[in-house]
Design an enzyme around this catalytic site. Structure first.
Site, PDB file in Angstrom:
ATOM      1  N   ASN A   1      12.256 -30.898 -13.369  1.00 32.00           N
ATOM      2  CA  ASN A   1      11.154 -31.116 -12.428  1.00 32.00           C
ATOM      3  C   ASN A   1      11.448 -32.348 -11.588  1.00 32.00           C
ATOM      4  OD1 ASN A   1       9.311 -28.988 -13.273  1.00 32.00           O
ATOM      5  ND2 ASN A   1       9.182 -30.136 -15.200  1.00 32.00           N
TER       6      ASN A   1
ATOM      7  N   CYS B   1       6.599 -31.537 -16.908  1.00 29.79           N
ATOM      8  CA  CYS B   1       7.406 -32.350 -17.831  1.00 29.79           C
ATOM      9  C   CYS B   1       8.188 -33.394 -17.064  1.00 29.79           C
ATOM     10  CB  CYS B   1       8.432 -31.506 -18.569  1.00 29.79           C
ATOM     11  SG  CYS B   1       7.750 -30.148 -19.450  1.00 29.79           S
TER      12      CYS B   1
ATOM     13  N   GLY C   1       5.853 -41.689 -23.121  1.00 28.36           N
ATOM     14  CA  GLY C   1       6.191 -42.493 -24.292  1.00 28.36           C
ATOM     15  C   GLY C   1       7.008 -41.757 -25.337  1.00 28.36           C
TER      16      GLY C   1
ATOM     17  N   CYS D   1      15.291 -42.473 -19.942  1.00 26.92           N
ATOM     18  CA  CYS D   1      16.122 -41.288 -19.728  1.00 26.92           C
ATOM     19  C   CYS D   1      16.283 -41.127 -18.215  1.00 26.92           C
ATOM     20  CB  CYS D   1      15.465 -40.054 -20.351  1.00 26.92           C
ATOM     21  SG  CYS D   1      15.300 -40.216 -22.141  1.00 26.92           S
TER      22      CYS D   1
END
Ligand code: SAH
Length: 378
Positions: free
Chosen positions: A316, A359, A185, A134
């Site tokens: 973040n 995160c 993961g 991502c």
């Protein structure tokens, strides 16, 4: 300011012994057969050890006082209670803790504990690295990927309990009251091991964390989502992050395989989603990318009919990240719209940013060795 604690000295690896930590009941029974426990004692010994390992958190067979001395000696010779090594432990100024856990093959993952007023959440990793890539996630920049074993997943919970000195398993007022599979993961690319680990963690005679307090987060591995509801019964979170395939294809490349319409259909038919057990949609707020009022409107249309809540996550940052976090007013405006449409839309407070524990900030140094094999997706 954050605090870094000294790495614990690593114990010598015990290659010719069977590690009992992370075994399920059947495997524990087999391990006891292998150390010559007679058939007639197997049931009793298995539950005795289960209690010591998962309820009391024993790290040493010597502590097992209701086990005969001879049997304790035999266990010490031939079995281990290793959880992997804590390579480092860091504590954020906001109380968040992050452990870097090193397993027998040298690979490492991060585990994070987030204390809040009404709960304490442990964020557990399911893989070393991640194959999803991502665009906004630091873990995706890590090259080595392998699945964690069930034992390695359970070990993270045990290490956190060791460090917080939360043994025996308390029945209430727990420091670790909730578990989220939101670490490194994609848990649904390692479904079997995650399922085995969760069954151990949920066992009422051991660690005993209820399925209602466990949330599995997926980027949308559509074919496996219903199994989470049927077989595990834990809460589901879906990393949505965008409302059009064009944008989601870039942010979450898995979208090219399972596009938004299919993902929404899997959510709509998710077994066990009710108004009291909603699906959480995670939505990272990226400046100018997915944070307009138009996006909020499309989001509401998209989730219509699904018992849902939206968790807005301020982006973040991490070194070299290609995005910025939306302005607080933009996040508020987005959240207000979703809220007025009837969906709870809490903004996830960033925790542990000073120790890179928030995160999407997790990453371990494990790298693919030349010629080494890379984890493969199903
Ligand atoms: N692979 C699973 C589990 C990881 S959960 C999943 O994608 O759901 C980690 C959550 O943090 C996901 O919602 C992820 O999209 C989000 N995240 C990743 N990078 C982030 C960042 N830099 N800032 C905020 N959230 C991020």
């Amino acid at each position: 300011m954050s605090v870094a604690l000294e790495a614990a000295p690593s114990r010598p690896s015990t290659t010719n012994t069977t590690n009992l930590v992370g075994l399920d009941r059947e495997e524990l029974r087999e391990a006891l057969v292998a150390v010559d426990v007679p058939e007639r004692e197997l049931r009793m010994r298995t539950s005795q050890l289960w209690h010591w390992i998962y309820h009391r958190g024993a790290t040493d067979f010597g502590a097992m006082t209701n086990v005969s001395k001879r049997f304790r000696a035999a266990l010490s010779d031939r079995c281990g209670l290793s959880r992997g090594d804590v390579a480092s432990e860091r504590i954020s100024s906001d109380g968040t803790r992050k452990w870097l856990v090193r397993f027998a093959d040298g690979n490492e993952v991060e585990t994070v504990y987030i204390p809040e007023e009404d709960r304490g959440t442990l964020c557990v990793s399911s893989q070393v690295g991640c194959t999803l890539n991502c665009r906004f996630c630091h873990t995706g920049t890590q090259r080595l990927v392998r699945n964690l074993t069930a034992a390695e997943i359970v070990s993270q919970v045990m290490i956190a309990r060791d460090s917080l000195e939360e043994w025996p398993s308390p029945s209430q007022d727990r420091l670790i009251s909730n578990i989220v599979l939101m670490g490194m993961g994609e848990p649904l690319y390692n479904y079997d091991n995650v399922a085995r680990a969760l069954n151990i963690v949920m066992d009422a005679e051991g660690i005993s964390i209820s399925r209602r307090r466990i949330t599995l987060s997926t980027a949308g591995v559509v074919p496996l989502m219903s199994r989470v509801g049927v077989e595990l019964g834990v809460n589901l979170a879906v990393s949505l992050h965008a409302v059009s395939d064009a944008v989601r294809d870039v942010l979450v490349p898995l979208n090219r395989r399972y596009p938004i319409a299919e993902l929404m259909e899997a959510c709509r038919t998710y077994p066990g989603a009710t108004n009291s057990r909603r699906i959480t949609f995670e939505y990272v707020m990226l400046k100018g990318i997915n944070d307009s009022l138009e996006d909020a409107k499309s989001l509401v249309d998209l989730i219509s009919g699904i018992p849902a809540k939206i968790n807005l996550i301020p982006f973040n940052p991490w070194p070299g990240a290609p995005y910025e976090c939306s302005a607080p007013e933009t996040i508020d405006r987005f959240g207000d719209f979703v809220n007025r449409a009837g969906y709870a839309s809490p903004v996830r407070a960033p925790r542990g940013r000073d120790i890179m524990a928030a995160c999407g900030q997790l990453k371990s140094a494990s790298e693919r060795r030349p010629g080494g094999r890379r984890g493969r997706n199903p």
